[in-house]
Scaffold this motif. Structure first.
Motif, short mmCIF file in Angstrom:
data_model
loop_
_atom_site.label_atom_id
_atom_site.label_comp_id
_atom_site.label_asym_id
_atom_site.label_seq_id
_atom_site.Cartn_x
_atom_site.Cartn_y
_atom_site.Cartn_z
N THR A 101 0.82 -1.22 0.00
CA THR A 101 0.00 0.00 0.00
C THR A 101 0.85 1.27 0.00
N GLY A 102 2.15 1.12 -0.02
CA GLY A 102 3.00 2.30 0.00
C GLY A 102 3.01 3.03 1.33
N GLY A 103 2.67 2.31 2.39
CA GLY A 103 2.70 2.92 3.72
C GLY A 103 1.40 3.56 4.14
N THR A 104 0.40 3.62 3.26
CA THR A 104 -0.92 4.11 3.64
C THR A 104 -1.81 2.93 4.00
N PHE A 105 -2.95 3.22 4.62
CA PHE A 105 -3.87 2.15 5.03
C PHE A 105 -4.93 1.90 3.96
N ALA A 106 -5.28 0.65 3.81
CA ALA A 106 -6.30 0.23 2.84
C ALA A 106 -7.14 -0.87 3.46
N THR A 107 -8.35 -1.03 2.93
CA THR A 107 -9.26 -2.09 3.39
C THR A 107 -9.47 -3.10 2.28
N VAL A 108 -9.29 -4.39 2.61
CA VAL A 108 -9.38 -5.46 1.62
C VAL A 108 -10.25 -6.57 2.16
N ASP A 109 -11.13 -7.12 1.33
CA ASP A 109 -11.88 -8.31 1.72
C ASP A 109 -10.91 -9.46 1.95
N ALA A 110 -11.09 -10.18 3.06
CA ALA A 110 -10.11 -11.19 3.44
C ALA A 110 -10.75 -12.52 3.79
N GLY A 111 -11.85 -12.85 3.15
CA GLY A 111 -12.46 -14.15 3.36
C GLY A 111 -13.86 -14.06 3.91
N SER A 112 -14.62 -15.13 3.73
CA SER A 112 -15.99 -15.16 4.23
C SER A 112 -16.29 -16.55 4.80
N GLN A 113 -17.34 -16.59 5.61
CA GLN A 113 -17.70 -17.83 6.29
C GLN A 113 -19.22 -17.91 6.39
N THR A 114 -19.79 -19.02 5.95
CA THR A 114 -21.22 -19.25 6.11
C THR A 114 -21.44 -20.17 7.29
N LEU A 115 -22.31 -19.75 8.21
CA LEU A 115 -22.57 -20.49 9.44
C LEU A 115 -24.05 -20.84 9.53
N PRO A 116 -24.42 -21.82 10.34
CA PRO A 116 -25.84 -22.19 10.45
C PRO A 116 -26.72 -21.06 10.97
N ALA A 117 -26.16 -20.21 11.83
CA ALA A 117 -26.94 -19.12 12.42
C ALA A 117 -25.97 -18.13 13.06
N ASN A 118 -26.49 -17.00 13.47
CA ASN A 118 -25.67 -16.07 14.25
C ASN A 118 -25.17 -16.77 15.51
N GLY A 119 -23.93 -16.49 15.91
CA GLY A 119 -23.41 -17.14 17.10
C GLY A 119 -22.06 -16.60 17.50
N LEU A 120 -21.55 -17.09 18.62
CA LEU A 120 -20.27 -16.64 19.18
C LEU A 120 -19.18 -17.62 18.79
N HIS A 121 -18.07 -17.09 18.29
CA HIS A 121 -17.02 -17.96 17.77
C HIS A 121 -15.64 -17.39 18.10
N THR A 122 -14.64 -18.28 18.08
CA THR A 122 -13.24 -17.88 18.22
C THR A 122 -12.69 -17.57 16.83
#
Length: 512
Positions: free
Chosen positions: A471-492
């Protein structure tokens, strides 16, 4: 000598302000008797299903100066000191508090306002003029929670009056509630200043009325409190709000007000009642004027000499029990002690405590579960505030934010705060009980001078590595993966640097 005396006096006030004598609490379900209703009463009521969750927050000078613990009772061991590292600026402290409050999902924060004494400018036990700094930090962050006014009787009355008159910052002599000349310590030097410091858009409101919460009005600190004198104080505050700011406040008082002055037990005088907590009753639910108000403590420990005041936090289970008994039982408003209350081992912020809790974010994670929006569409998760990590170098090279081997610096990214720096291949950061939606997408905010790659994992299952361009030393936002789960929940969730070397500010847990 003066500074030492003030500091010691603050310890007494902190101790008094978070506990209460048992005679003011009846049981864990509170008083279920409502005030007699008037069939012709057309006063708007809180809509059914409305529930507000908030926390108290002490902000005296020692707390604000870089995350140092508040003064505590001598000999009381402090377990839940903040994760946030002492030594930063006051603005840094406010920034961290705002970030943690926002992450917790609370609707409001109730800073413990103790007024100021014009003749003793060095007394800073909760000076409402400092609330402008809270507002500034909220503006920097773009925060959504609101600010309630919390008058910490008696510290804001008795102690302020006494120190202003050269009698020390304490409770002797007691505050004369019948003397209208004393009202300035309630209004002019505290509540008025608090409202002046908090703009209308930032004020916590019920039925579009800014909220004032009063703590206990007890004979220990007051004289001439009966015969309508406490009622007159509340009427004065209400009339001054109307005359000065043009609004009718929503006033919530501690149950001791109605016990010590029955004239207060009137919906024309007060709008709702909270019943605080004791060691025997860590949570209460009080019903008055068709409004249920809950109050609770997540844990408490002041043990020294013959004093043994203890509520076992029990690894978050006490906080969960209290929230189930208050908000979970229909409380329209729930007030939780006490976001920064390390002196009584009752704090809710991220903490290094490994005795009564399991990981730094546990308490604010629990708060979020009971918030109005436990699974927001986007949740910002700070890299520097991870629960655990693996760092391949010794020490914190930035020497800021937290102790340990993780490297943290003040960020140059938009919005300020901190970021993890020089994260190299093989290093990782992990968060426990993170609220993931059924369709979760991770977005990493990073800076890198070289091409790198990272991988997220959920409950130990790694997602494919994602390449991150330089990024040349500046900050950028990049998509870094996705996850499909059975329902909303708490995870590590774990974030691992697979290759290269990067700075990481945060990641978004987004939904798709």
């Amino acid at each position: 000598m003066k500074k030492i005396y003030v500091c010691m006096a603050c310890c007494v006030l902190l101790f008094a302000a978070c506990s209460k004598k048992n005679d003011t609490v009846q049981n864990n379900t509170g008083n279920t008797t409502t005030n007699p209703t008037n069939p012709t009463d057309t006063t708007p009521k809180i809509p059914a299903g409305t529930q507000y969750l908030g926390v108290t927050m002490g902000y005296n000078n020692t707390a604000r100066m870089g995350g140092l613990p508040n003064p505590s009772v001598s000999g009381n061991f402090l377990y839940n000191l903040p994760l946030y590292k002492a030594g930063g600026t006051e603005a840094d402290w406010w920034d961290d508090m705002v970030e943690e409050l926002e992450y917790s999902g609370v609707d409001y924060v109730a800073p413990v306002d103790r007024g100021y004494a014009p003749n003793s400018p060095n007394v800073d036990a909760g000076d409402p003029r400092k609330l402008v700094n809270l507002v500034a930090a909220m503006d920097r962050r773009g925060s959504n929670f609101k600010i309630a006014i919390f008058d910490d009787v008696p510290a804001s009355w008795t102690a302020s009056r006494n120190i202003d008159n050269g009698q020390g910052y304490g409770y002797d002599p007691k505050f004369d509630c019948s003397n209208t000349a004393n009202y300035k310590y309630i209004w002019d030097y505290n509540i008025k200043v608090a409202f002046t410091s908090v703009p209308d858009a930032r004020r916590f409101k019920i039925l579009n009325r800014p909220v004032i919460i009063f703590w206990a009005a007890q004979p220990d600190w007051l004289v001439n409190y009966g015969n309508g004198n406490l009622k007159k104080i509340l009427q004065y505050v209400r009339s001054q709000c109307q005359a000065t700011f043009g609004f009718n406040p929503y006033i919530i008082v501690d149950a001791s007000w109605t016990k010590n002055d029955s004239a207060c037990y009137d919906p024309a005088v007060i709008d709702a009642i909270h019943n605080w907590f004791t060691m025997a009753n860590p949570y209460t639910l009080f019903y008055f004027n068709d409004v249920r108000v809950g109050a609770l403590c997540p844990g408490f420990r002041v043990v020294q000499g013959s004093t043994n005041m203890f509520i076992d936090a029990n690894h978050g289970q006490q906080l969960i029990a209290g929230l189930n008994a208050t908000k979970g039982s229909g409380a329209a408003l729930t007030l939780v002690e006490g976001f920064t209350d390390a002196p009584e081992n009752a704090a809710l912020f991220r903490s290094k405590d490994a005795t009564y809790y399991d990981y730094p974010n546990q308490r604010i994670n629990i708060l979020r579960r009971y918030s109005a929006n436990p699974y927001p569409a986007t949740l910002r998760v700070e890299a520097e505030a991870c629960d655990s990590y693996n760092d391949l170098t010794t020490g914190n090279s930035g020497n800021t934010y937290r102790d340990g081997d993780i490297d943290v610096i003040k960020t140059t990214d938009t919005g300020g705060g901190w970021n993890v720096t020089d994260a190299q291949a093989g290093e990782w950061m992990e968060w426990k009980e993170l609220p993931l939606t059924a369709n979760t997408k991770f977005q990493i905010r990073y800076s890198a001078t070289q091409a790198s790659s990272v991988s997220f994992s959920v409950d130990g299952v790694a997602l494919p590595a994602v390449n991150l361009p330089a990024t040349g030393g500046t900050f950028a936002t990049v998509d870094a993966g996705s996850q499909t789960l059975p329902a909303n929940g708490l995870h590590t969730v774990r974030l691992t640097v697979v290759s290269g070397n990067i700075d990481i500010n945060y990641f978004n847990r987004a939904s798709f």
